[in-house]
Design an enzyme around this catalytic site. Structure first.
Site, mmCIF file in Angstrom:
data_model
loop_
_atom_site.group_PDB
_atom_site.id
_atom_site.type_symbol
_atom_site.label_atom_id
_atom_site.label_comp_id
_atom_site.label_asym_id
_atom_site.label_seq_id
_atom_site.Cartn_x
_atom_site.Cartn_y
_atom_site.Cartn_z
ATOM 1 N N LYS A 13 0.827 -1.218 0.000
ATOM 2 C CA LYS A 13 0.000 0.000 0.000
ATOM 3 C C LYS A 13 0.860 1.267 0.000
ATOM 4 C CE LYS A 13 -2.354 -0.912 3.831
ATOM 5 N NZ LYS A 13 -1.777 -2.214 4.266
ATOM 6 N N ARG A 87 -9.322 0.713 8.921
ATOM 7 C CA ARG A 87 -8.852 -0.648 9.199
ATOM 8 C C ARG A 87 -9.857 -1.422 10.040
ATOM 9 N NH1 ARG A 87 -2.902 0.665 8.937
ATOM 10 N NH2 ARG A 87 -1.702 -1.237 9.071
ATOM 11 N N ARG A 126 11.560 -6.069 4.777
ATOM 12 C CA ARG A 126 11.298 -4.647 4.524
ATOM 13 C C ARG A 126 12.220 -3.770 5.384
ATOM 14 N NH1 ARG A 126 5.292 -2.221 4.810
ATOM 15 N NH2 ARG A 126 5.397 -2.641 7.027
ATOM 16 N N ARG A 155 11.514 -1.832 11.020
ATOM 17 C CA ARG A 155 10.464 -1.412 11.950
ATOM 18 C C ARG A 155 10.238 -2.432 13.058
ATOM 19 N NH1 ARG A 155 5.501 0.488 8.167
ATOM 20 N NH2 ARG A 155 4.416 -0.524 9.882
ATOM 21 N N ARG A 166 0.058 -8.793 13.795
ATOM 22 C CA ARG A 166 -0.597 -7.886 12.836
ATOM 23 C C ARG A 166 -1.467 -8.661 11.848
ATOM 24 N NH1 ARG A 166 4.218 -4.892 10.354
ATOM 25 N NH2 ARG A 166 2.752 -3.487 9.339
HETATM 26 P P1 AMP Z 1 1.149 0.901 8.801
HETATM 27 O O1 AMP Z 1 2.330 1.765 8.570
HETATM 28 O O2 AMP Z 1 -0.038 1.293 7.974
HETATM 29 O O3 AMP Z 1 1.453 -0.567 8.693
HETATM 30 O O4 AMP Z 1 0.693 1.131 10.322
HETATM 31 C C1 AMP Z 1 1.564 0.837 11.386
HETATM 32 C C2 AMP Z 1 0.785 0.685 12.679
HETATM 33 O O5 AMP Z 1 0.111 1.921 12.997
HETATM 34 C C3 AMP Z 1 -0.325 -0.357 12.672
HETATM 35 O O6 AMP Z 1 0.159 -1.669 12.893
HETATM 36 C C4 AMP Z 1 -1.213 0.152 13.808
HETATM 37 O O7 AMP Z 1 -0.636 -0.131 15.068
HETATM 38 C C5 AMP Z 1 -1.140 1.664 13.594
HETATM 39 N N1 AMP Z 1 -2.207 2.106 12.666
HETATM 40 C C6 AMP Z 1 -2.051 2.686 11.440
HETATM 41 N N2 AMP Z 1 -3.238 2.922 10.860
HETATM 42 C C7 AMP Z 1 -4.175 2.467 11.719
HETATM 43 C C8 AMP Z 1 -5.588 2.384 11.689
HETATM 44 N N3 AMP Z 1 -6.301 2.815 10.622
HETATM 45 N N4 AMP Z 1 -6.221 1.835 12.765
HETATM 46 C C9 AMP Z 1 -5.545 1.405 13.826
HETATM 47 N N5 AMP Z 1 -4.211 1.426 13.935
HETATM 48 C C10 AMP Z 1 -3.515 1.949 12.881
#
Ligand code: AMP
Length: 208
Positions: A13, A87, A126, A155, A166
């Site tokens: 994404k 999400r 990654r 990360r 996750r």
């Molecule tokens: P990402 O970079 O999109 O993988 O997001 C990293 C982390 O941020 C996720 O694993 C969640 O802990 C938090 N996070 C990001 N977007 C959301 C969302 N829409 N709802 C809940 N937690 C989020």
């Protein structure tokens, strides 16, 4: 254009959102990036989000909707791409309500389809440039050889334990959103396996 990029963690994404944002002149709104910036700045939102993120869990809906709404408003309610939001079903309902109230509810959802085995492989390889946000894959899209290693971030939520958590969270809370978007006739499904450019072409083909 109002776009939601949907898919499991590691579906690509973030990478595709960057390409799409440039191509269609969209504001790239990544809630994950917003949280990482908030953590770096040590804001109250960052402090609250950090423990959830490190454990691979979702940040509570109220916090996420707050920052997503701010981002959408700052983008002028138009010409944006949401990456990693919504999400959960409550987040999607909140988004529908928010956009409807602002006469801006004609958005499209692109769902990137990738198998679980490939996701684990992608996430564990990654790496991210801490300074630019650039995303690499150690094998298929390696970082430049002259990039100092301390700039490269693995990360904390891309470690094996957090990846498993996750994916479980994705199955339980996020995957049901596909049916939600399909029911609203917003869903466009795209095969997320292949070269970055190739996947980008597929997304453009369903949007144009
Ligand atoms: P990402 O970079 O999109 O993988 O997001 C990293 C982390 O941020 C996720 O694993 C969640 O802990 C938090 N996070 C990001 N977007 C959301 C969302 N829409 N709802 C809940 N937690 C989020």
């Amino acid at each position: 254009m109002r776009l939601v990029l949907f898919g499991p963690p590691g579906a690509g994404k973030g990478t595709q959102a960057k390409y799409l944002a440039t191509h269609y002149t969209l504001a790239h709104l990544s809630t994950g990036d917003m949280f990482r910036a908030a953590i770096k700045e040590g804001t109250p939102v960052g402090k609250e989000a950090k423990s959830y993120m490190d454990a691979g869990k979702l940040v509570p809906d109220s916090v996420v909707c707050g920052i997503a709404g701010e981002g959408i408003e700052n983008a002028g309610l138009n010409q944006f791409i949401l990456d990693g939001f919504p999400r959960t079903i409550p987040q999607a309902e909140w988004l529908d309500d928010f956009l409807t109230r602002h006469n801006a509810d004609d958005y499209v959802v692109v769902s990137l389809k990738v198998d679980v085995e490939l996701i684990v492989e992608r996430l564990s390889n990654r790496r991210m440039n801490k300074e630019t946000g650039e995303i690499y894959h150690l094998v298929y899209n390696p970082p430049p050889a002259d990039l100092p290693t301390q700039v490269l971030l693995h990360r904390s939520d891309d470690q094996p334990e957090a990846i498993r958590e996750r994916l479980a969270v994705y199955e339980a809370d996020t995957a049901p959103l596909e049916a939600y978007f399909r029911g609203k006739n917003r869903l466009k499904e795209v095969d997320g396996v292949g070269e970055i450019e190739e996947i980008f072409e597929r997304i453009k083909a369903v949007l144009d």
